[in-house]
Design a protein around this motif. Sequence first.
Motif, PDB file in Angstrom:
ATOM      1  N   ILE A  44       0.868  -1.190   0.000  1.00  0.00           N
ATOM      2  CA  ILE A  44       0.000   0.000   0.000  1.00  0.00           C
ATOM      3  C   ILE A  44       0.899   1.232   0.000  1.00  0.00           C
ATOM      4  CG2 ILE A  44      -1.845   1.250   1.193  1.00  0.00           C
ATOM      5  CD1 ILE A  44      -2.627  -1.340   2.568  1.00  0.00           C
ATOM      6  N   PRO A  45       0.732   2.155  -0.947  1.00  0.00           N
ATOM      7  CA  PRO A  45       1.565   3.365  -0.960  1.00  0.00           C
ATOM      8  C   PRO A  45       1.450   4.130   0.353  1.00  0.00           C
ATOM      9  CG  PRO A  45       0.321   3.170  -3.001  1.00  0.00           C
ATOM     10  CD  PRO A  45      -0.213   2.111  -2.069  1.00  0.00           C
ATOM     11  N   PRO A  46       2.533   4.744   0.818  1.00  0.00           N
ATOM     12  CA  PRO A  46       2.520   5.419   2.123  1.00  0.00           C
ATOM     13  C   PRO A  46       1.373   6.425   2.295  1.00  0.00           C
ATOM     14  CG  PRO A  46       4.748   5.281   1.280  1.00  0.00           C
ATOM     15  CD  PRO A  46       3.864   4.787   0.188  1.00  0.00           C
ATOM     16  N   LEU A  47       1.105   7.229   1.273  1.00  0.00           N
ATOM     17  CA  LEU A  47       0.075   8.253   1.398  1.00  0.00           C
ATOM     18  C   LEU A  47      -1.298   7.637   1.634  1.00  0.00           C
ATOM     19  CD1 LEU A  47      -0.356  11.315   1.291  1.00  0.00           C
ATOM     20  CD2 LEU A  47      -0.731  11.099  -1.166  1.00  0.00           C
ATOM     21  N   THR A  48      -1.633   6.618   0.860  1.00  0.00           N
ATOM     22  CA  THR A  48      -2.921   5.944   1.026  1.00  0.00           C
ATOM     23  C   THR A  48      -2.979   5.175   2.336  1.00  0.00           C
ATOM     24  OG1 THR A  48      -3.264   5.768  -1.360  1.00  0.00           O
ATOM     25  CG2 THR A  48      -4.447   4.201   0.025  1.00  0.00           C
ATOM     26  N   ARG A  53      -5.248   5.002   7.726  1.00  0.00           N
ATOM     27  CA  ARG A  53      -4.988   4.956   9.170  1.00  0.00           C
ATOM     28  C   ARG A  53      -5.776   6.033   9.903  1.00  0.00           C
ATOM     29  NH1 ARG A  53       0.978   5.935  12.060  1.00  0.00           N
ATOM     30  NH2 ARG A  53       0.254   5.672  14.222  1.00  0.00           N
ATOM     31  N   THR A  54      -5.702   7.268   9.441  1.00  0.00           N
ATOM     32  CA  THR A  54      -6.397   8.360  10.124  1.00  0.00           C
ATOM     33  C   THR A  54      -7.912   8.237   9.990  1.00  0.00           C
ATOM     34  OG1 THR A  54      -6.078   9.735   8.146  1.00  0.00           O
ATOM     35  CG2 THR A  54      -4.477   9.974   9.908  1.00  0.00           C
ATOM     36  N   LEU A  55      -8.388   7.772   8.816  1.00  0.00           N
ATOM     37  CA  LEU A  55      -9.834   7.641   8.602  1.00  0.00           C
ATOM     38  C   LEU A  55     -10.428   6.568   9.510  1.00  0.00           C
ATOM     39  CD1 LEU A  55     -12.385   8.368   7.012  1.00  0.00           C
ATOM     40  CD2 LEU A  55     -11.740   6.638   5.330  1.00  0.00           C
ATOM     41  N   ILE A  56      -9.799   5.399   9.555  1.00  0.00           N
ATOM     42  CA  ILE A  56     -10.328   4.308  10.378  1.00  0.00           C
ATOM     43  C   ILE A  56     -10.278   4.679  11.859  1.00  0.00           C
ATOM     44  CG2 ILE A  56      -9.956   1.923  11.096  1.00  0.00           C
ATOM     45  CD1 ILE A  56      -8.824   1.396   8.276  1.00  0.00           C
ATOM     46  N   LEU A 201      -9.837  13.104  12.475  1.00  0.00           N
ATOM     47  CA  LEU A 201     -10.804  13.388  11.414  1.00  0.00           C
ATOM     48  C   LEU A 201     -10.308  14.507  10.504  1.00  0.00           C
ATOM     49  CD1 LEU A 201     -14.134  13.074  13.445  1.00  0.00           C
ATOM     50  CD2 LEU A 201     -13.275  11.497  11.699  1.00  0.00           C
ATOM     51  N   CYS A 202      -9.680  15.515  11.094  1.00  0.00           N
ATOM     52  CA  CYS A 202      -9.085  16.583  10.282  1.00  0.00           C
ATOM     53  C   CYS A 202      -7.952  16.021   9.415  1.00  0.00           C
ATOM     54  CB  CYS A 202      -8.549  17.701  11.179  1.00  0.00           C
ATOM     55  SG  CYS A 202      -9.822  18.763  11.895  1.00  0.00           S
ATOM     56  N   GLY A 203      -7.162  15.129   9.992  1.00  0.00           N
ATOM     57  CA  GLY A 203      -6.092  14.513   9.220  1.00  0.00           C
ATOM     58  C   GLY A 203      -6.617  13.721   8.046  1.00  0.00           C
ATOM     59  N   ALA A 204      -7.690  12.958   8.271  1.00  0.00           N
ATOM     60  CA  ALA A 204      -8.290  12.187   7.185  1.00  0.00           C
ATOM     61  C   ALA A 204      -8.842  13.102   6.100  1.00  0.00           C
ATOM     62  CB  ALA A 204      -9.398  11.296   7.742  1.00  0.00           C
ATOM     63  N   ALA A 205      -9.452  14.217   6.502  1.00  0.00           N
ATOM     64  CA  ALA A 205     -10.001  15.155   5.522  1.00  0.00           C
ATOM     65  C   ALA A 205      -8.909  15.767   4.652  1.00  0.00           C
ATOM     66  CB  ALA A 205     -10.773  16.261   6.250  1.00  0.00           C
ATOM     67  N   LEU A 206      -7.709  15.943   5.201  1.00  0.00           N
ATOM     68  CA  LEU A 206      -6.598  16.480   4.424  1.00  0.00           C
ATOM     69  C   LEU A 206      -5.963  15.427   3.516  1.00  0.00           C
ATOM     70  CD1 LEU A 206      -4.761  18.665   7.115  1.00  0.00           C
ATOM     71  CD2 LEU A 206      -6.131  19.490   5.196  1.00  0.00           C
ATOM     72  N   LEU A 207      -5.836  14.202   4.022  1.00  0.00           N
ATOM     73  CA  LEU A 207      -5.086  13.180   3.307  1.00  0.00           C
ATOM     74  C   LEU A 207      -5.897  12.449   2.244  1.00  0.00           C
ATOM     75  CD1 LEU A 207      -3.131  11.630   6.319  1.00  0.00           C
ATOM     76  CD2 LEU A 207      -2.130  12.816   4.368  1.00  0.00           C
ATOM     77  N   LEU A 208      -7.181  12.231   2.487  1.00  0.00           N
ATOM     78  CA  LEU A 208      -7.982  11.432   1.560  1.00  0.00           C
ATOM     79  C   LEU A 208      -8.023  12.002   0.143  1.00  0.00           C
ATOM     80  CD1 LEU A 208     -10.983  10.094   3.676  1.00  0.00           C
ATOM     81  CD2 LEU A 208      -9.267   8.761   2.463  1.00  0.00           C
ATOM     82  N   PRO A 209      -8.311  13.301  -0.042  1.00  0.00           N
ATOM     83  CA  PRO A 209      -8.344  13.828  -1.416  1.00  0.00           C
ATOM     84  C   PRO A 209      -7.005  13.669  -2.137  1.00  0.00           C
ATOM     85  CG  PRO A 209      -9.351  15.379   0.111  1.00  0.00           C
ATOM     86  CD  PRO A 209      -8.682  14.339   0.937  1.00  0.00           C
ATOM     87  N   VAL A 210      -5.911  13.871  -1.412  1.00  0.00           N
ATOM     88  CA  VAL A 210      -4.586  13.719  -2.026  1.00  0.00           C
ATOM     89  C   VAL A 210      -4.344  12.261  -2.400  1.00  0.00           C
ATOM     90  CG1 VAL A 210      -2.125  14.121  -1.734  1.00  0.00           C
ATOM     91  CG2 VAL A 210      -3.766  15.652  -0.636  1.00  0.00           C
ATOM     92  N   SER A 211      -4.749  11.346  -1.512  1.00  0.00           N
ATOM     93  CA  SER A 211      -4.589   9.919  -1.798  1.00  0.00           C
ATOM     94  C   SER A 211      -5.391   9.512  -3.031  1.00  0.00           C
ATOM     95  CB  SER A 211      -5.047   9.104  -0.587  1.00  0.00           C
ATOM     96  OG  SER A 211      -5.184   7.741  -0.910  1.00  0.00           O
ATOM     97  N   LEU A 212      -6.613   9.987  -3.131  1.00  0.00           N
ATOM     98  CA  LEU A 212      -7.454   9.650  -4.285  1.00  0.00           C
ATOM     99  C   LEU A 212      -6.857  10.171  -5.583  1.00  0.00           C
ATOM    100  CD1 LEU A 212     -10.973  10.367  -2.732  1.00  0.00           C
ATOM    101  CD2 LEU A 212      -9.962   8.130  -3.201  1.00  0.00           C
ATOM    102  N   ALA A 213      -6.272  11.365  -5.526  1.00  0.00           N
ATOM    103  CA  ALA A 213      -5.722  11.976  -6.739  1.00  0.00           C
ATOM    104  C   ALA A 213      -4.379  11.365  -7.138  1.00  0.00           C
ATOM    105  CB  ALA A 213      -5.567  13.481  -6.534  1.00  0.00           C
TER     106      ALA A 213
END
Length: 306
Positions: A44-48, A53-56, A201-213
């Motif tokens: 799994i790529p580090p960013l994803t 991790r933060t989302l779960i 939750l703030c961390g997940a909100a920042l990381l998820l869009p970047v991971s998806l892109a």
Amino acid sequence: MTILPAPDTLACQPNLHVELALLLALATLWGASYSFIRIGVETIPPLTFIAGRTLIAGAILLAVIRWRGLSLPRDPALWRRFLVQACLNSVLPFTLIAWAEQTVDAGTAVILNATTPIFAFLLTLLFTRHEPLSIRKAVGVLAGLGGTVLIIGVGAVDGIGSDLLAQGAIVLATLCYAGAAIFGRVFKGQDPVMPAAGALLCGAALLLPVSLAVDRPWTLAPSWDSLLALVALSVFSTALAFVLYFRLVQTLGSVPTTAQAYLRVPIGVGIGALLLGEALEPNMLAGCAAVVIGVAAMSIPARRRG
């Protein structure tokens, strides 16, 4: 989660034995995270991986809040603090360490990460001065770092400088952790689960869009080992660990809480000796003694004279 008392009980003088036991538990949970990350980033790529991790972990703590009949705060100023804490304690350091662990060996990573108390001590001394610092604490910081080097082996220091970019990423992550321990005092008086959930939750909100892109997770084929490592990391080394962390920042203080960076090392050595039959060398035993002395000097308050 129910072992943690409500905020009104935190106003009382904390039981030192309980706090030190929680510090030991936090060191164990975060000490295990290195292995989980190492297994996880194999497929799994580090960013994803860190976004998951933060989302779960954030979702778990949100469920705990709802189960307790509570709700997240709505104060915009408080959420801005959650966002700052997320950048310092999860978004930047988690991602940097996960990326670096693709090439940096475990011994070097642990030694570099063990400098968190040094950075916390220096930042407090030079800038914030929000808690009393003493020669005893300074000696504890140095004793703990020296013990870490002895436990891992002096030869591990030779690896420092061989991969400057990855090792620099770990040092930057360590500096972020020190800043997070100091900034975390702004949540004093709150139920520890609130800043833990808010920051994740703030961390997940920042990381998820970047991971998806960047990684397009739907195209990945992670192994079961990596997925199980992600779940274990999220539940134990993140959700539960963050609640303990914010509790200890309130009760022990910023610098003593960072002492768990030293405790992770003898814990790992002890687990290896008990479960894997690994030998305990004399330098390891001396290093464990130095770590215990260092953590005690940093964490146990000095007796007041009558």
